[in-house]
Structure formats: structure tokens, C-alpha cells
Design a protein around this motif. Structure first.
Motif, PDB file in Angstrom:
ATOM      1  N   ALA A 444       0.835  -1.203   0.000  1.00 56.99           N
ATOM      2  CA  ALA A 444       0.000   0.000   0.000  1.00 56.99           C
ATOM      3  C   ALA A 444       0.867   1.249   0.000  1.00 56.99           C
ATOM      4  O   ALA A 444       0.598   2.228  -0.719  1.00 56.99           O
ATOM      5  CB  ALA A 444      -0.935  -0.013   1.203  1.00 56.99           C
ATOM      6  N   LEU A 445       1.939   1.188   0.770  1.00 59.96           N
ATOM      7  CA  LEU A 445       2.841   2.336   0.845  1.00 59.96           C
ATOM      8  C   LEU A 445       3.489   2.603  -0.505  1.00 59.96           C
ATOM      9  O   LEU A 445       3.567   3.743  -0.977  1.00 59.96           O
ATOM     10  CB  LEU A 445       3.916   2.051   1.909  1.00 59.96           C
ATOM     11  CG  LEU A 445       4.899   3.174   2.209  1.00 59.96           C
ATOM     12  CD1 LEU A 445       4.148   4.365   2.785  1.00 59.96           C
ATOM     13  CD2 LEU A 445       5.971   2.701   3.198  1.00 59.96           C
ATOM     14  N   MET A 446       3.905   1.515  -1.143  1.00 57.89           N
ATOM     15  CA  MET A 446       4.565   1.666  -2.432  1.00 57.89           C
ATOM     16  C   MET A 446       3.608   2.261  -3.469  1.00 57.89           C
ATOM     17  O   MET A 446       3.954   3.126  -4.258  1.00 57.89           O
ATOM     18  CB  MET A 446       5.059   0.296  -2.911  1.00 57.89           C
ATOM     19  CG  MET A 446       5.763   0.355  -4.247  1.00 57.89           C
ATOM     20  SD  MET A 446       5.828  -1.231  -5.061  1.00 57.89           S
ATOM     21  CE  MET A 446       4.130  -1.531  -5.391  1.00 57.89           C
ATOM     22  N   GLN A 447       2.364   1.809  -3.454  1.00 50.39           N
ATOM     23  CA  GLN A 447       1.386   2.337  -4.404  1.00 50.39           C
ATOM     24  C   GLN A 447       1.158   3.818  -4.161  1.00 50.39           C
ATOM     25  O   GLN A 447       1.049   4.610  -5.102  1.00 50.39           O
ATOM     26  CB  GLN A 447       0.062   1.589  -4.244  1.00 50.39           C
ATOM     27  CG  GLN A 447       0.075   0.246  -4.912  1.00 50.39           C
ATOM     28  CD  GLN A 447      -1.315  -0.184  -5.343  1.00 50.39           C
ATOM     29  OE1 GLN A 447      -2.257  -0.033  -4.565  1.00 50.39           O
ATOM     30  NE2 GLN A 447      -1.440  -0.691  -6.531  1.00 50.39           N
ATOM     31  N   HIS A 448       1.098   4.157  -2.890  1.00 52.30           N
ATOM     32  CA  HIS A 448       0.885   5.562  -2.530  1.00 52.30           C
ATOM     33  C   HIS A 448       2.039   6.413  -3.057  1.00 52.30           C
ATOM     34  O   HIS A 448       1.839   7.468  -3.666  1.00 52.30           O
ATOM     35  CB  HIS A 448       0.772   5.663  -1.011  1.00 52.30           C
ATOM     36  CG  HIS A 448       0.552   7.053  -0.526  1.00 52.30           C
ATOM     37  ND1 HIS A 448      -0.611   7.762  -0.796  1.00 52.30           N
ATOM     38  CD2 HIS A 448       1.340   7.883   0.186  1.00 52.30           C
ATOM     39  CE1 HIS A 448      -0.512   8.959  -0.270  1.00 52.30           C
ATOM     40  NE2 HIS A 448       0.658   9.066   0.344  1.00 52.30           N
ATOM     41  N   MET A 449       3.268   5.909  -2.845  1.00 51.76           N
ATOM     42  CA  MET A 449       4.436   6.662  -3.304  1.00 51.76           C
ATOM     43  C   MET A 449       4.445   6.787  -4.820  1.00 51.76           C
ATOM     44  O   MET A 449       4.769   7.833  -5.369  1.00 51.76           O
ATOM     45  CB  MET A 449       5.712   5.970  -2.835  1.00 51.76           C
ATOM     46  CG  MET A 449       5.975   6.221  -1.361  1.00 51.76           C
ATOM     47  SD  MET A 449       7.227   5.150  -0.666  1.00 51.76           S
ATOM     48  CE  MET A 449       8.621   5.382  -1.728  1.00 51.76           C
ATOM     49  N   LEU A 450       4.079   5.722  -5.480  1.00 51.86           N
ATOM     50  CA  LEU A 450       4.044   5.760  -6.953  1.00 51.86           C
ATOM     51  C   LEU A 450       3.031   6.776  -7.442  1.00 51.86           C
ATOM     52  O   LEU A 450       3.286   7.535  -8.373  1.00 51.86           O
ATOM     53  CB  LEU A 450       3.677   4.380  -7.508  1.00 51.86           C
ATOM     54  CG  LEU A 450       4.833   3.386  -7.673  1.00 51.86           C
ATOM     55  CD1 LEU A 450       4.272   2.032  -8.095  1.00 51.86           C
ATOM     56  CD2 LEU A 450       5.839   3.880  -8.697  1.00 51.86           C
ATOM     57  N   SER A 451       1.871   6.781  -6.827  1.00 51.56           N
ATOM     58  CA  SER A 451       0.844   7.715  -7.291  1.00 51.56           C
ATOM     59  C   SER A 451       1.277   9.146  -7.019  1.00 51.56           C
ATOM     60  O   SER A 451       0.994  10.045  -7.805  1.00 51.56           O
ATOM     61  CB  SER A 451      -0.499   7.407  -6.639  1.00 51.56           C
ATOM     62  OG  SER A 451      -0.416   7.609  -5.257  1.00 51.56           O
ATOM     63  N   LEU A 452       2.006   9.353  -5.914  1.00 48.98           N
ATOM     64  CA  LEU A 452       2.504  10.704  -5.621  1.00 48.98           C
ATOM     65  C   LEU A 452       3.497  11.147  -6.673  1.00 48.98           C
ATOM     66  O   LEU A 452       3.438  12.272  -7.181  1.00 48.98           O
ATOM     67  CB  LEU A 452       3.195  10.729  -4.250  1.00 48.98           C
ATOM     68  CG  LEU A 452       2.282  10.841  -3.032  1.00 48.98           C
ATOM     69  CD1 LEU A 452       3.130  10.842  -1.756  1.00 48.98           C
ATOM     70  CD2 LEU A 452       1.443  12.116  -3.089  1.00 48.98           C
ATOM     71  N   SER A 453       4.412  10.234  -7.010  1.00 50.26           N
ATOM     72  CA  SER A 453       5.422  10.613  -7.999  1.00 50.26           C
ATOM     73  C   SER A 453       4.786  10.836  -9.357  1.00 50.26           C
ATOM     74  O   SER A 453       5.198  11.701 -10.115  1.00 50.26           O
ATOM     75  CB  SER A 453       6.514   9.550  -8.078  1.00 50.26           C
ATOM     76  OG  SER A 453       5.997   8.378  -8.630  1.00 50.26           O
ATOM     77  N   ASP A 454       3.753  10.083  -9.675  1.00 43.04           N
ATOM     78  CA  ASP A 454       3.053  10.291 -10.950  1.00 43.04           C
ATOM     79  C   ASP A 454       2.404  11.656 -10.987  1.00 43.04           C
ATOM     80  O   ASP A 454       2.496  12.380 -11.983  1.00 43.04           O
ATOM     81  CB  ASP A 454       1.968   9.226 -11.156  1.00 43.04           C
ATOM     82  CG  ASP A 454       2.572   7.937 -11.661  1.00 43.04           C
ATOM     83  OD1 ASP A 454       1.906   6.890 -11.559  1.00 43.04           O
ATOM     84  OD2 ASP A 454       3.723   7.983 -12.141  1.00 43.04           O
ATOM     85  N   SER A 455       1.751  12.016  -9.890  1.00 45.48           N
ATOM     86  CA  SER A 455       1.066  13.309  -9.885  1.00 45.48           C
ATOM     87  C   SER A 455       2.080  14.437  -9.849  1.00 45.48           C
ATOM     88  O   SER A 455       1.833  15.509 -10.395  1.00 45.48           O
ATOM     89  CB  SER A 455       0.100  13.408  -8.710  1.00 45.48           C
ATOM     90  OG  SER A 455       0.783  13.143  -7.506  1.00 45.48           O
ATOM     91  N   ALA A 456       3.261  14.187  -9.255  1.00 42.92           N
ATOM     92  CA  ALA A 456       4.296  15.226  -9.249  1.00 42.92           C
ATOM     93  C   ALA A 456       4.828  15.463 -10.652  1.00 42.92           C
ATOM     94  O   ALA A 456       5.076  16.587 -11.063  1.00 42.92           O
ATOM     95  CB  ALA A 456       5.433  14.821  -8.304  1.00 42.92           C
TER      96      ALA A 456
END
Lengths: 458, 192
Positions: A444-456
């Protein structure tokens, strides 16, 4: 809109309106109709004016009463008018209108109703029966500018709904029309590359018949085959260095035809067949390769039945020798006896081989193979019964190319032990499919980080 | 079995499609998070879960309907479905395995001869249909068996239909002559 304060120079009226034609802004006098002033075309908004053409030129336009959405019931008169035009294109435009303005089921119902109104037309692809002109689905989808799969799906639904039997179009019927598309008459290209359409068609038809006899046509799309035979026919009609250097790409460019990828493969397959036959020509001394076979094409086609028979006979003799040699080497476990008989059939064609395979090691092999007068010697080699069954395609002279060059199969899956479906399921098996809580949190943490980097990034 | 005919044919079942219900709502996000070998497709609204043994892919919907594909026999399909249900139970859902039903069976068979599809279709109208521009195989529908056979020019056949299950046993390789095959031969017009 009236242009204030202006007078028409012709009649002096002040009733001047802004009449925006789709192409140009104009001021026009309503009373006498003269154009007072017109705008410069360059000033018009990019992409056309705001008012679309159909709206500017519409004069109380109503949709044709026949073509109301979902209620297509053309009057007999309008439809018979359509037929009288005897024009494929007109019908195609009509169908295009249907296809693009209605959804699937409605389309089919509409087309079926139309066709039922006039029972003379039986089938979409035989629409040109009146002109006695077979056309392919490819041509229709080209005309309609639609995906050929979509057209094909509609066509199949129509055939089902109308319960009609569409006669199958043979490639030889369509090839004449296909050859006409190629712009290589003497009017379009230099003399050295030009070819008479009739000669081209004749040669192409002969090549297609040869391809059909050697299993290249069955199961394949017709258009790449037609392209391949047209190219080979063109090359073989004047097999000089200049033409032989022309690749399929260049030929299609010159003839202004869109090249199809699979046509190249068909060219190679047909050349292979031509080589097999070219080897049988008695007076040819040098080895026949795909490069030099084009010069022999005319000779091969003229004598193709005789050459086919010779090739089959040579092949059978070779097989017989091979089986005798292999039987002599190993102790006989069960000999494969082959009866080779040759028989000429009615119309064209060749010999077929009839063989009886025998059982060995309890492994059954299909025996009799005489069903289709077109070919198929099958040789069951008993020595190979230990190995995976030999590909029958490798043993015959002519077979569908994907059997001759069969893909390597993956290792056969090990036999599953008898499964009843009601066995016990242990916990450990199931646990392998479930993440531990820690793993789930990490995920879950990894997905969250990925989505953050995508939106960044975006 | 017809003993006078010594022909035999390997008919291999390659795919069995089955459905069942879990009688409870399933949270797809939970499954996607806590399950391994899971692909979540929110745009379609389902989750794909793959089992290793037996090799099965299941489409799981939130309503509790599940479709299993990839098994090579009916029993394997049932075992795979039960494993799946058990897996979902462990994930915390109140699963009750119910309404298991085999929906479709696909088998392949290879004949050692080529088939001229144009002649084949001509001889078997209107049961057979062949459109080379759309699909390389001729489609042959046997209405009373509710089976569809696709005949390729290389001699391979693909047979689809639930009725197969009642006629073929559940072993992977079947080597006996079935009435179905006899009918097929008759339809194709093979001569002995």
C-alpha cells in the motif's frame, strides 16, 4: 443582420444583410440580390466560419422521409431507382449512411428490411450480381472507409438474419478486378515497366491456380495472395534485370497500391513452390533457386500439370527409398508398407498417395488418408514412434505452409494425476496466495508513493 | 464404440470455463491489496486472480460472481474454484461456495491431413460457413449437439460446446472413437 447605413449601389435599397456563405463573408442586398461587398477570404476564421456549411445552405431541409432514424423503410420506388442506377457506389453511399448513423442492431435490421423489400438482391457481397461483378469485403470496407472486421461482422449477421446462401467467391474470380487496380499500363509508367492488363491477369490467374493447388490459398486472406501473384506475374512477363531488381515495395509504389505485409510472405511461399516444380524441368541444368526461378515461370505455368505429376512421382520415389533404407538398417519392428498409387483426377490435378499405416507399440496412428483428391501422402514411420509423432507436413511435397514449417511446441505438460474436484484443500496452499499484513502495508505504501510521484510528474 | 473402424483421434480438452457464486459482496480493493497474483481492473470493475495449481484465471466481480477459465477438466475447474473460494474466505469474506456450473468447454484435435476449405464449405452448406477475409477457419455448427467446430486448412479442429463433457471423459487425452467424431467424419464427407 442588417448592415446599418449602407445603400445598395444597384437599387438604392437599405435592406442589406450579412450573408455569410461558408467560404466568404458578403453583404448582399435583399431586394435586388446584388453583392454589395465581400470579405477577403484570408480574413475568415481559421478552420472555416463559425456557421457550418450545412446550416448556411439549409433551406428548410428535412431528412429524407425514407431515412428516418431506426425506421428505415424505403419506398419501393426509391429503392428501385437505386437499383436502376446500377451503381455500386450509390448503394455504397447509402449503406455508409446507415452504417455510420445507426447502431449495430438497428443497422442490421435496417439493411435486412431494405433487402427484403427487393428480393432481387440477395447478398451484400453479391450486390454487384446485376453487374456480375464479385467484390470482396476488403473492397467494401475500403469504399465505406470502415474497419473490415466491422463490415464483416455486419455481413455475417445479415446472412444469418436473411437466411441466404452467399456463393463463395473464388480468388480467381476476383483477381481480374484486382489487377485492374494496378496502374502499370503504358499510360502510367515508362514502357519498360508497363504491362498489358489482360496479359497480367492471365498470368496472375495461372499463378493463383497453382498456388491453390499447392495449399497456399486455402485459409488465407485473398488480397495479399492477389498482390503477390500480380507482382510475380509482372516480373515474369518480362524477366529482365530491371524488373527482377524491383522489390515488392517499389512495385507497389509504382503501381500506386498500398502494400500489405503478408504479401511478402506469400511471394516467398509461391517462389518455393515454383522452385519445387522448376527442378523437374528436364532441360534446366543449373540449380533452381528463388532468385533465378522467375525466368522459368512461363515455362512452369504452361506445363504445370505435367511438372506437378513429375514432382509427386519423384517425391514418392524418394520416400520409398528412404523407408527401405531405414527398414534395412534397423531390425524390423513392424514394417510400414506403402502402397503408392497414382491416379489422375477429372479436372486439374495430380496424383494422390494412398498408404496404410500400421500399429506399432500400441500407439495408433491414423491410417487411411484418402478423402480429398488433392494430395496428402502420409507416411507413418515406425522407427519414430518413440519420439514425438513426426509432423506429417514434413513428409509431403505440398502442404499448408504452416504445417511444413511448424512452430516448435512447448514441452507437453505432465499428466495431471486424477483430480476429483472434491479433495481437501490445505491451509498452506491457500496462504501462498495471501499477503502477510506487513507485505500488504508495504504494498500500500509503495502504491501511494508511486501515485505521488506520478502526480508530481504531471 | 465402433470396433470395425480402427481410426482413433486425440481430442485434448484445453479449456473449461466455469462460474460460481460466493453469495456475498466482495470488496475488490481488499482482494487487490491482500492477495498475491492479482490484477485489479477498476475500469471494468473486476479483479483477475491467477492460481498456480491448477492453472486457473478467475475474474471476480464485486457482486460475488466468479468466472474461472483455464482448467483442463471439469474436476480441475471445480477444485480450482473451491481453492479460490477458500482463498477469499481467508481474506475475510463470508464466502459460501454455490451454483458451480461449467459453462463452456474447448477442445482441440488435429487431423493428419489438410482440408480444402472451399470444397468443404460447398459440400456442407448451410451448416458450414467460411469467410477467408475475416477468419482463416471454416465454422461448422452442429445444432443438435450445440457444438461449434472451427476447421483449419491444416487439419486442426477447435471444438467448442458444453455437450462435449457428457461425451468425453475427463482425462486429458481421449483416444477412443466417439459418436461425435463419427458424425464429424460423416459431415466432412470423408471416405474410408
Amino acid at each position: 443582420m442588417a448592415a446599418a447605413g449602407m445603400r445598395c449601389p444597384a437599387c438604392g435599397s437599405t435592406n442589406i444583410v450579412d450573408d455569410d456563405l461558408y467560404s466568404q463573408a458578403q453583404l448582399v442586398c435583399v431586394d435586388c440580390g446584388s453583392v454589395v461587398s465581400e470579405g477577403v477570404l484570408a480574413n475568415d476564421p481559421v478552420g472555416g466560419s463559425d456557421v457550418s456549411f450545412s446550416r448556411t445552405t439549409a433551406v428548410a431541409k428535412r431528412p429524407c422521409t425514407n431515412l428516418i432514424k431506426g425506421e428505415l423503410l424505403p419506398s419501393k420506388r426509391s429503392f428501385s431507382l437505386l437499383l436502376q442506377c446500377n451503381s455500386v457506389l450509390l448503394l455504397v453511399h447509402f449503406l455508409k449512411w446507415i452504417c455510420f448513423t445507426h447502431t449495430g442492431q438497428q443497422r442490421v435490421k435496417a439493411i435486412c428490411r431494405i433487402l427484403m423489400v427487393n428480393r432481387e438482391i440477395e447478398d451484400l457481397s453479391q450486390t454487384c450480381r446485376q453487374l456480375n461483378w464479385p467484390i470482396t469485403v476488403g473492397t467494401i470496407s475500403c469504399l465505406l472507409d470502415a474497419d473490415s472486421m466491422a463490415v464483416g461482422a455486419i455481413y455475417q449477421e445479415m446472412v444469418k438474419n436473411l437466411s441466404i446462401e452467399a456463393p463463395i467467391i473464388n480468388v480467381t474470380d476476383v483477381i481480374e478486378a484486382h489487377c485492374h487496380e494496378y496502374k502499370i499500363s503504358s499510360l502510367d509508367v515508362p514502357e519498360e515497366m508497363a504491362e498489358n492488363s489482360r496479359d497480367l491477369t492471365k498470368r496472375a490467374v495461372a499463378l493463383v491456380e497453382l498456388a491453390a493447388d499447392s495449399w497456399i490459398v486455402t485459409g488465407r486472406k485473398p488480397i495479399p495472395i492477389m498482390m503477390a501473384v500480380t507482382y510475380l506475374a509482372w516480373q515474369s512477363l518480362k524477366p529482365n534485370k530491371h524488373r527482377l531488381k524491383f522489390s515488392l515495395d517499389k512495385f507497389c509504389q509504382v503501381a500506386k497500391v498500398k502494400k500489405l505485409k503478408s504479401a511478402m510472405k506469400r511471394v516467398a511461399e509461391i517462389k518455393e513452390v515454383l522452385c519445387k516444380l522448376g527442378k523437374e524441368i528436364p532441360w534446366v541444368r543449373e540449380t533452381v533457386t528463388p532468385d533465378n526461378v522467375i525466368q522459368l515461370v512461363e515455362c512452369i505455368l504452361q506445363n504445370r500439370y505435367a511438372l506437378l505429376r513429375r514432382a509427386m512421382r519423384t517425391h514418392e520415389d524418394a520416400l520409398l527409398e528412404e523407408s527401405q533404407a531405414s527398414c534395412a538398417e534397423a531390425p524390423p519392428e513392424g514394417t510400414a508398407s506403402s502402397q503408392i498409387s497414382e491416379c489422375a483426377d477429372q479436372a486439374p490435378i495430380m496424383s494422390f498417395v494412398k498408404q496404410n499405416g500400421l500399429n506399432s507399440d500400441g500407439k495408433e496412428k491414423p491410417g487411411d488418408v484418402d478423402y480429398n483428391p488433392r494430395v496428402l501422402p502420409k507416411h507413418s514411420d515406425t522407427q519414430e514412434s518413440q519420439n514425438p509423432p513426426p509432423n506429417w507436413g514434413k513428409r509431403v511435397l505440398f502442404a499448408p505452409p504452416c504445417v511444413i514449417h511448424a512452430k516448435k511446441r512447448r514441452a507437453v505438460q505432465p499428466e495431471h494425476t486424477d483430480v476429483t474436484g472434491d479433495e481437501e484443500i490445505s491451509d498452506s496452499e491457500i496462504d501462498s496466495y495471501i499477503r502477510t499484513p506487513q507485505e500488504a502495508r508495504d504494498f500500500a505504501l509503495m502504491q501511494h508513493m508511486l501515485s505521488l510521484s506520478d502526480s508530481a510528474k504531471s | 464404440m465402433d470396433s470395425s473402424n480402427d481410426e482413433a483421434l486425440d481430442i485434448i480438452i484445453t479449456n473449461v470455463v466455469a462460474t460460481f457464486r460466493t453469495r456475498c459482496h466482495l470488496n475488490l480493493r481488499t482482494i487487490a491489496l491482500e492477495g498475491t497474483n492479482v490484477i485489479y481492473k477498476p475500469e471494468v470493475g473486476k479483479v483477475l486472480m491467477k492460481l498456480r495449481k491448477p492453472m486457473i484465471t478467475a475474474s471476480i466481480w464485486s457482486s460475488g460472481k466468479i468466472i474461472c477459465t483455464g482448467a483442463t477438466s471439469e474436476d480441475e475447474a471445480k477444485l480450482g474454484a473451491r481453492r479460490l473460494a477458500r482463498c477469499l474466505q481467508k481474506l475475510g469474506f463470508k464466502v459460501r461456495f454455490s451454483a458451480f456450473k461449467v459453462v463452456n468447454v474447448l477442445a482441440v484435435c488435429s487431423m493428419p491431413f489438410a482440408v480444402n476449405l472451399i470444397n468443404f464449405t460447398k459440400n456442407n452448406r448451410p451448416i458450414a460457413s467460411y469467410e477467408p477475409e475475416l477468419h482463416p477457419a471454416a465454422t461448422y455448427r452442429i445444432k443438435n449437439l450445440k457444438a461449434t467446430i472451427q476447421v483449419f486448412s491444416t487439419g486442426s479442429l477447435t471444438v467448442t460446446g458444453i455437450s462435449l463433457l457428457t461425451r468425453l471423459n475427463t482425462h486429458r487425452h481421449i483416444k477412443y472413437l466417439t459418436p461425435f467424431y463419427v458424425q464429424l467424419r460423416r459431415h466432412i464427407g470423408l471416405r474410408d
